[in-house]
Design a protein around this motif. Structure first.
Motif, PDB file in Angstrom:
ATOM      1  N   GLN A  23      25.877 -84.533 -47.248  1.00  0.00           N
ATOM      2  CA  GLN A  23      26.375 -85.124 -48.488  1.00  0.00           C
ATOM      3  C   GLN A  23      25.465 -86.259 -48.955  1.00  0.00           C
ATOM      4  OE1 GLN A  23      30.422 -86.356 -47.978  1.00  0.00           O
ATOM      5  NE2 GLN A  23      30.548 -87.358 -49.949  1.00  0.00           N
ATOM      6  N   SER A  42      23.823 -94.592 -58.223  1.00  0.00           N
ATOM      7  CA  SER A  42      24.873 -93.572 -58.075  1.00  0.00           C
ATOM      8  C   SER A  42      26.140 -94.203 -57.528  1.00  0.00           C
ATOM      9  CB  SER A  42      24.429 -92.497 -57.072  1.00  0.00           C
ATOM     10  OG  SER A  42      23.263 -91.859 -57.468  1.00  0.00           O
ATOM     11  N   ARG A  70      20.838 -86.329 -54.643  1.00  0.00           N
ATOM     12  CA  ARG A  70      22.125 -86.504 -55.320  1.00  0.00           C
ATOM     13  C   ARG A  70      22.558 -87.961 -55.338  1.00  0.00           C
ATOM     14  NH1 ARG A  70      25.434 -84.182 -51.938  1.00  0.00           N
ATOM     15  NH2 ARG A  70      27.205 -84.858 -53.152  1.00  0.00           N
ATOM     16  N   GLU A 107      29.735 -91.564 -52.551  1.00  0.00           N
ATOM     17  CA  GLU A 107      30.717 -90.492 -52.422  1.00  0.00           C
ATOM     18  C   GLU A 107      31.549 -90.709 -51.170  1.00  0.00           C
ATOM     19  OE1 GLU A 107      28.823 -86.674 -52.611  1.00  0.00           O
ATOM     20  OE2 GLU A 107      28.046 -87.049 -54.626  1.00  0.00           O
ATOM     21  N   ASP A 154      22.262 -86.549 -48.269  1.00  0.00           N
ATOM     22  CA  ASP A 154      20.876 -86.068 -48.321  1.00  0.00           C
ATOM     23  C   ASP A 154      19.996 -86.636 -47.212  1.00  0.00           C
ATOM     24  OD1 ASP A 154      21.200 -84.457 -50.676  1.00  0.00           O
ATOM     25  OD2 ASP A 154      21.117 -86.292 -51.874  1.00  0.00           O
TER      26      ASP A 154
END
Length: 170
Positions: A107, A12, A7, A15, A109
């Motif tokens: 979260q 990215s 993810r 988060e 990974d």
């Protein structure tokens, strides 16, 4: 053939999460983004000699990291008492967060389902919140090499024309 889909990878958006440090103070990753480079590292714990070696290397380079505008945040699945013991015995000058519920570990990974623990890992997050570098180890001593990280941070802090000049010189 299987393809591993992660993810959070380079490019990215990092988060946000909120964890407590070993003193019980809540720290959110989002509060650090935008103030400089964030190096988010996951380590197995003070029981692991490779984790201790790695944390010591980060601590030894802390002044240089600060000069480069890097905030180090270390995350461990250990309980606060264990994390405190490690941080104090190594005199860690950076934030150590506890993730005993493995929330951020999953979260990002880096969850090891066979051990129900975390893998060693490191994420370089730029001031804009974008992930610039990811290193996920599968077992100790697989940690992001500190000398490589230092070069990466220096490149991120160099003006674009300096970075282009160094690249052309190679």
């Amino acid at each position: 053939m299987y393809k591993l889909v992660l993810r959070l990878d380079v490019g990215s958006r990092a988060e946000d999460f909120t964890l407590k440090d070993f003193n019980g103070n809540a720290v959110s990753l989002g509060s650090l983004i935008g103030r400089g480079i964030v190096f988010l590292t996951f380590y197995r714990g003070g029981f692991d000699k490779e984790s201790v070696r790695y944390l010591r290397a980060l601590a030894d380079n802390h002044e240089r990291l600060k000069d480069l505008g890097v905030e180090v945040v270390a995350v461990t699945p250990e309980l606060p008492e264990k994390a405190r013991g490690t941080a104090e015995s190594l005199s860690l000058p950076f934030t150590v967060l506890c993730d005993p519920e493995l929330t951020a570990t999953k979260q990002y990974d880096v969850y090891d389902p066979s051990m129900e623990w975390c893998w060693p890992a490191g994420f370089v997050i730029g001031e804009d919140g974008a992930v610039q570098y990811v290193y996920r180890g599968v077992s100790p001593p697989n940690t992001p090499p500190v000398p490589y990280l230092m070069k990466k941070f220096e490149q991120m802090r160099s003006p674009p024309e300096e970075a282009a000049g160094r690249a052309a010189a190679r």
